[in-house]
Motif scaffolding. Structure first.
Motif, short mmCIF file in Angstrom:
data_model
loop_
_atom_site.label_atom_id
_atom_site.label_comp_id
_atom_site.label_asym_id
_atom_site.label_seq_id
_atom_site.Cartn_x
_atom_site.Cartn_y
_atom_site.Cartn_z
N VAL A 90 0.85 -1.20 0.00
CA VAL A 90 0.00 0.00 0.00
C VAL A 90 0.88 1.25 0.00
N GLY A 91 0.62 2.12 -0.95
CA GLY A 91 1.41 3.34 -1.11
C GLY A 91 2.58 3.21 -2.05
N ARG A 92 2.82 1.99 -2.57
CA ARG A 92 3.93 1.77 -3.49
C ARG A 92 3.45 1.76 -4.93
N GLU A 93 4.36 2.09 -5.83
CA GLU A 93 4.13 1.86 -7.25
C GLU A 93 4.33 0.36 -7.50
N VAL A 94 3.38 -0.25 -8.19
CA VAL A 94 3.43 -1.69 -8.38
C VAL A 94 3.16 -2.05 -9.83
N ARG A 95 3.57 -3.25 -10.17
CA ARG A 95 3.18 -3.89 -11.42
C ARG A 95 2.53 -5.21 -11.05
N VAL A 96 1.30 -5.42 -11.53
CA VAL A 96 0.56 -6.63 -11.20
C VAL A 96 0.42 -7.47 -12.46
N GLU A 97 0.95 -8.68 -12.41
CA GLU A 97 0.79 -9.63 -13.51
C GLU A 97 -0.48 -10.42 -13.26
N LEU A 98 -1.51 -10.12 -14.04
CA LEU A 98 -2.85 -10.65 -13.82
C LEU A 98 -2.99 -12.07 -14.38
N PRO A 99 -3.93 -12.86 -13.85
CA PRO A 99 -4.13 -14.22 -14.36
C PRO A 99 -4.47 -14.27 -15.85
N THR A 100 -5.00 -13.19 -16.38
CA THR A 100 -5.36 -13.14 -17.81
C THR A 100 -4.14 -13.04 -18.71
N GLY A 101 -2.97 -12.76 -18.12
CA GLY A 101 -1.76 -12.56 -18.91
C GLY A 101 -1.44 -11.09 -19.12
N SER A 102 -2.37 -10.22 -18.81
CA SER A 102 -2.14 -8.78 -18.94
C SER A 102 -1.45 -8.24 -17.70
N THR A 103 -0.98 -7.01 -17.79
CA THR A 103 -0.26 -6.37 -16.69
C THR A 103 -0.92 -5.05 -16.34
N LEU A 104 -1.02 -4.78 -15.06
CA LEU A 104 -1.57 -3.52 -14.57
C LEU A 104 -0.49 -2.81 -13.76
N SER A 105 -0.22 -1.56 -14.11
CA SER A 105 0.77 -0.78 -13.38
C SER A 105 0.11 0.46 -12.79
N GLY A 106 0.55 0.85 -11.60
CA GLY A 106 0.01 2.03 -10.96
C GLY A 106 0.39 2.06 -9.49
N GLU A 107 -0.29 2.90 -8.74
CA GLU A 107 -0.04 3.00 -7.30
C GLU A 107 -1.06 2.18 -6.53
N ALA A 108 -0.57 1.35 -5.62
CA ALA A 108 -1.46 0.60 -4.73
C ALA A 108 -1.97 1.56 -3.66
N THR A 109 -3.26 1.83 -3.70
CA THR A 109 -3.82 2.87 -2.83
C THR A 109 -4.51 2.32 -1.59
N GLY A 110 -4.80 1.02 -1.55
CA GLY A 110 -5.47 0.50 -0.37
C GLY A 110 -5.98 -0.91 -0.58
N ILE A 111 -6.74 -1.36 0.40
CA ILE A 111 -7.36 -2.69 0.40
C ILE A 111 -8.86 -2.50 0.57
N ASP A 112 -9.67 -3.13 -0.28
CA ASP A 112 -11.11 -2.94 -0.16
C ASP A 112 -11.71 -3.94 0.83
N GLU A 113 -13.03 -3.89 1.02
CA GLU A 113 -13.69 -4.71 2.03
C GLU A 113 -13.57 -6.20 1.75
N GLY A 114 -13.33 -6.56 0.49
CA GLY A 114 -13.18 -7.96 0.14
C GLY A 114 -11.75 -8.44 0.16
N GLY A 115 -10.81 -7.60 0.61
CA GLY A 115 -9.41 -7.98 0.65
C GLY A 115 -8.67 -7.76 -0.66
N ARG A 116 -9.34 -7.13 -1.63
CA ARG A 116 -8.71 -6.89 -2.93
C ARG A 116 -7.78 -5.68 -2.87
N LEU A 117 -6.72 -5.74 -3.65
CA LEU A 117 -5.77 -4.63 -3.74
C LEU A 117 -6.32 -3.59 -4.71
N LEU A 118 -6.33 -2.34 -4.28
CA LEU A 118 -6.80 -1.25 -5.12
C LEU A 118 -5.60 -0.59 -5.79
N VAL A 119 -5.60 -0.60 -7.12
CA VAL A 119 -4.49 -0.05 -7.89
C VAL A 119 -4.99 1.08 -8.76
#
Length: 257
Positions: free
Chosen positions: A208-237
């Motif tokens: 949380v608060g870091r710049e991240v790169r997320v390699e998604l199960p679909t094979g795509s990549t998401l880059s951005g800042e991790a801003t928090g955790i939602d009520e379901g435990g998911r990472l918010l980017v």
């Protein structure tokens, strides 16, 4: 290394109603616990292997743990909380492991969802597996912490151990602290105290608060800042297209300079 001491059951402190079985060797403690559960074992069964020969992680990764060099443990849980809350189980397990390590002097942090870091390198991993039993579903929680491994014994270049980082931690004391903390967090989960868990987890999560790169199960990549955790435990980017909730993926932290 032959001079590594075994776990000392005489000094081990375990939660009420939990039972600990220590095996000299096992392919996978998760597999052993799952087999015991299918044979009728109840909640709170804890299996520890002094030498794990075929440990399993996410994406079916496998490795061998040198004898007495790590803490490899699995716990059988039968949550009564709503199934919609179960995604929090791996997160609370990682959080409990980090707290246990901190209690013994190692400044552990978390990488979402449940890797435990030391000096920004992977110290421990968590694998939770749902199993179907005659009485209903259950969860096997597996935890592997690198304790006495040398640099040459580590499974990955990005991994570390307590010994490598200069921390002399007794495995029996660590197991006691881990089980106590896991029971505490699990009991709170069962009481539905997810708000407090979410706040505490986010505070301990180095993602949380870091710049991240997320390699998604679909094979795509998401880059951005991790801003928090939602009520379901998911990472918010927060990425180019706005804030995206991530429920699964391999996270890479941007290097801090």
């Amino acid at each position: 290394m032959t001079d590594r001491p075994p776990l000392d059951l005489d000094r081990l402190v375990t939660p009420t109603d939990w039972s600990v079985e220590v095996l000299d060797e096992a392919p996978s403690t998760n597999a052993v616990v799952a087999d015991r559960a299918r044979s009728g074992a109840g909640e709170g069964l804890v299996v520890v292997a002094e030498h794990q020969t075929a440990g399993r992680g996410r994406l079916d990764r496998t490795w061998e743990t040198p004898a007495r060099s790590a803490l490899t443990v699995s716990v059988l849980l039968t949550p009564r909380a709503p199934a919609s809350d179960w995604p929090w189980l791996p997160l609370l397990t990682g959080y409990a492991a980090a707290l246990a390590l901190r209690r013994l002097g190692a400044p552990a942090a978390l990488k979402w969802p449940n890797d435990v870091l030391l000096e920004d390198r992977k110290l421990a991993g968590i694998l939770t597996e749902r199993i179907e039993l005659a009485g209903g579903p259950a969860v096997v929680v597996g935890i592997g912490i690198n304790v006495g491994m040398t640099a040459d014994e580590l499974p990955l270049e990005t991994a570390t151990s307590l010994a490598v980082e200069g921390y002399d931690v007794d495995r029996t004391e660590l197991l006691s602290a881990l089980l106590e903390r896991l029971r505490t967090e699990y009991d709170a989960f069962e009481r539905g105290e997810l708000g407090a868990l979410r706040t505490a987890y986010a505070g301990a999560c180095a993602t949380v608060g870091r710049e991240v790169r997320v390699e998604l199960p679909t094979g795509s990549t998401l880059s951005g800042e991790a801003t928090g955790i939602d009520e379901g435990g998911r990472l918010l980017v927060a990425g180019p297209d706005g804030v995206v909730p991530v429920s699964a993926g391999d996270v890479v932290h941007a290097t801090i300079t």
